[in-house]
Design a protein around this motif. Structure first.
Motif, mmCIF file in Angstrom:
data_model
loop_
_atom_site.group_PDB
_atom_site.id
_atom_site.type_symbol
_atom_site.label_atom_id
_atom_site.label_comp_id
_atom_site.label_asym_id
_atom_site.label_seq_id
_atom_site.Cartn_x
_atom_site.Cartn_y
_atom_site.Cartn_z
ATOM 1 N N SER A 256 0.833 -1.206 0.000
ATOM 2 C CA SER A 256 0.000 0.000 0.000
ATOM 3 C C SER A 256 0.867 1.256 0.000
ATOM 4 N N ALA A 257 0.207 2.405 -0.070
ATOM 5 C CA ALA A 257 0.923 3.681 -0.041
ATOM 6 C C ALA A 257 1.626 3.917 1.284
ATOM 7 N N ARG A 258 1.259 3.173 2.326
ATOM 8 C CA ARG A 258 1.891 3.351 3.627
ATOM 9 C C ARG A 258 3.355 2.942 3.616
ATOM 10 N N ALA A 259 3.746 2.163 2.608
ATOM 11 C CA ALA A 259 5.153 1.749 2.502
ATOM 12 C C ALA A 259 6.068 2.927 2.206
ATOM 13 N N ARG A 260 5.511 4.057 1.809
ATOM 14 C CA ARG A 260 6.340 5.217 1.476
ATOM 15 C C ARG A 260 6.851 5.955 2.709
ATOM 16 N N HIS A 261 6.258 5.679 3.866
ATOM 17 C CA HIS A 261 6.617 6.426 5.070
ATOM 18 C C HIS A 261 7.200 5.489 6.124
ATOM 19 N N THR A 262 8.489 5.560 6.327
ATOM 20 C CA THR A 262 9.155 4.776 7.363
ATOM 21 C C THR A 262 9.881 5.723 8.309
ATOM 22 N N ALA A 263 10.196 5.231 9.494
ATOM 23 C CA ALA A 263 10.917 6.045 10.468
ATOM 24 C C ALA A 263 11.641 5.146 11.450
ATOM 25 N N LEU A 264 12.661 5.704 12.092
ATOM 26 C CA LEU A 264 13.345 5.003 13.169
ATOM 27 C C LEU A 264 12.543 5.137 14.456
ATOM 28 N N THR A 265 12.526 4.075 15.247
ATOM 29 C CA THR A 265 11.833 4.087 16.521
ATOM 30 C C THR A 265 12.453 3.070 17.463
ATOM 31 N N THR A 266 12.351 3.339 18.764
ATOM 32 C CA THR A 266 12.754 2.365 19.784
ATOM 33 C C THR A 266 11.552 1.668 20.395
ATOM 34 N N LEU A 267 10.353 1.994 19.917
ATOM 35 C CA LEU A 267 9.110 1.515 20.521
ATOM 36 C C LEU A 267 9.012 -0.008 20.632
ATOM 37 N N PHE A 268 9.486 -0.710 19.636
ATOM 38 C CA PHE A 268 9.171 -2.134 19.544
ATOM 39 C C PHE A 268 10.236 -3.059 20.123
ATOM 40 N N SER A 269 11.441 -2.547 20.344
ATOM 41 C CA SER A 269 12.486 -3.412 20.886
ATOM 42 C C SER A 269 13.373 -2.722 21.914
ATOM 43 N N GLY A 270 13.377 -1.386 21.920
ATOM 44 C CA GLY A 270 14.264 -0.659 22.812
ATOM 45 C C GLY A 270 15.510 -0.149 22.123
ATOM 46 N N ARG A 271 15.651 -0.455 20.845
ATOM 47 C CA ARG A 271 16.810 -0.016 20.069
ATOM 48 C C ARG A 271 16.302 0.581 18.754
ATOM 49 N N PRO A 272 16.957 1.626 18.224
ATOM 50 C CA PRO A 272 16.463 2.236 16.989
ATOM 51 C C PRO A 272 16.377 1.247 15.840
ATOM 52 N N ALA A 273 15.205 1.211 15.220
ATOM 53 C CA ALA A 273 14.966 0.331 14.083
ATOM 54 C C ALA A 273 13.971 1.020 13.161
ATOM 55 N N ARG A 274 14.107 0.779 11.855
ATOM 56 C CA ARG A 274 13.255 1.452 10.876
ATOM 57 C C ARG A 274 12.090 0.565 10.450
ATOM 58 N N GLY A 275 10.893 1.145 10.528
ATOM 59 C CA GLY A 275 9.707 0.443 10.086
ATOM 60 C C GLY A 275 8.676 1.414 9.557
ATOM 61 N N MET A 276 7.616 0.884 8.977
ATOM 62 C CA MET A 276 6.537 1.730 8.479
ATOM 63 C C MET A 276 5.831 2.414 9.648
ATOM 64 N N VAL A 277 5.525 3.681 9.465
ATOM 65 C CA VAL A 277 4.927 4.478 10.535
ATOM 66 C C VAL A 277 3.481 4.043 10.758
ATOM 67 N N ASN A 278 3.172 3.717 12.015
ATOM 68 C CA ASN A 278 1.805 3.317 12.346
ATOM 69 C C ASN A 278 1.298 4.110 13.544
ATOM 70 N N ARG A 279 0.138 3.771 13.992
ATOM 71 C CA ARG A 279 -0.532 4.549 15.038
ATOM 72 C C ARG A 279 0.280 4.600 16.331
ATOM 73 N N LEU A 280 0.847 3.487 16.762
ATOM 74 C CA LEU A 280 1.589 3.469 18.021
ATOM 75 C C LEU A 280 2.772 4.436 17.964
ATOM 76 N N MET A 281 3.455 4.476 16.829
ATOM 77 C CA MET A 281 4.572 5.396 16.668
ATOM 78 C C MET A 281 4.096 6.847 16.708
#
Length: 348
Positions: A256-281
């Motif tokens: 989907s078009a959501r694949a165009r927006h990714t970002a780094l976050t520590t939310l899911f593991s505690g270490r910076p990792a890049r994934g598609m931006v979702n509501r929790l982020m």
């Protein structure tokens, strides 16, 4: 530079992707002439041995096994409680049970048990994320004849890896999906894009350099090789392959078009990792202060993600993907590999 022994027939490496693949993807890529990789960071020794046995039955070609080299942090009960409380409203929303939150580390670093499995199966390549294992463990792997690869996100990390025994350096640009491989500093301002980092590392070290991060097309492969890469490591481009174990929600978002927006976050593991931006982020922020250290943050995320995904909801999932996720193709891994390989020589 002489072609290193870890290059099979093509200067392409399938990136190891824990949680979205097993031996099947690695075998398919190997049989297509590139170097397939098996992620081992979330596998117990017996599981790893089983996966490697299947992989060796499926392909006679060289393959890579990847491990983490992090230090497991001590649990801080107050911090884990605060983290669970922050997620509690979402638990109630999706009907997840906080009593099912596991304890302990879901990702284990390379250790003596891992080394014993490697000594049994003797893969052609062993790669690492977050540095290298202790010298005595690294010596055991080198004694099997395996080539040693590890990720560098800065020039200083590349020089450190060369000095401490790596046979090749993976230059991981900021565009890469999944976890950042930094290990000398947590300062994200030191991180560079692939095509800035790659030529600088290639000039700084004398070992082969592998480009990784945001490369998902033949033209990207060609550009990386032109800038000094000996080989190119690609992960996200394989996420829609039938051989991958990518979950259905993850596949839907990638298509989907959501694949165009990714970002780094520590939310899911505690270490910076890049994934598609979702509501929790978006609602909790990309780097919340309450997040436990890697990999303990993932414990409280697990039941939440599972309950949401059961209802087709990806708003609470780690949907790892690189910045060029929109280039993903829903095709067999062999076809994807051959397509990418057209970038290894003249223009399309």
């Amino acid at each position: 530079m002489t072609v290193p022994p870890f290059i099979s027939r093509l200067p392409l490496i399938q990136a190891p992707m824990a949680g979205v693949q097993d031996w099947r993807l690695a075998a398919a890529v190997c049989n297509a002439g590139a170097l397939g990789s098996l992620p081992a960071g979330m596998l117990a020794p017996a599981q790893l041995a089983e996966q490697l046995d299947q992989l060796q039955q499926a392909t006679p070609r060289p393959y890579n096994v990847n491990f983490f080299c992090h230090t497991i942090p001590a649990a801080i009960p107050d911090r884990e409680r605060d983290w669970a409380e922050l997620l509690a409203p979402y638990y109630r929303e999706v009907g997840a049970d906080p009593a099912t939150i596991p304890t302990g580390a879901s990702r284990k670093p390379f250790d003596e048990d891992s080394a014993s499995v490697i000594e049994q199966f003797r893969p052609a390549v062993v790669s690492f994320h977050y540095g290298l294992p202790a010298p005595e463990l690294l010596d055991r792997i080198k004694a099997t004849g395996a080539s040693i690869l590890s990720s560098a996100t800065t020039i200083d990390e590349a020089l450190w890896l060369q000095q401490h025994g790596a046979d090749a350096v993976i230059a991981q640009g900021l565009e890469a999906g999944g976890h950042r491989g930094h290990f000398l500093s947590d300062d994200l301002t030191l991180q560079q894009g692939t095509f800035s980092l790659l030529p600088q590392i290639a000039e700084a070290v004398s070992v082969p350099v592998i480009a990784a991060g945001g490369i998902a097309t033949p033209s990207g492969v060609r550009a990386a090789l032109t800038l000094g890469a000996t080989a190119v490591q690609i992960g996200t481009a394989y996420l829609l392959a039938p051989e991958a174990t990518t979950r259905s929600v993850h596949r839907e978002w990638l298509a989907s078009a959501r694949a165009r927006h990714t970002a780094l976050t520590t939310l899911f593991s505690g270490r910076p990792a890049r994934g598609m931006v979702n509501r929790l982020m978006e609602e909790l922020g990309y780097f919340p202060a309450q997040t436990p250290d890697f990999p303990l943050a993932g414990n409280a995320n697990g039941p939440l993600r599972a309950a949401a995904e059961a209802a087709g909801n990806g708003d609470f999932s780690p949907l790892w993907a690189g910045q060029f996720a929109a280039a993903c193709r829903s095709a067999p891994a062999t076809e994807i590999t051959r397509w990418l390989a057209t970038g290894c020589s003249g223009p399309n």
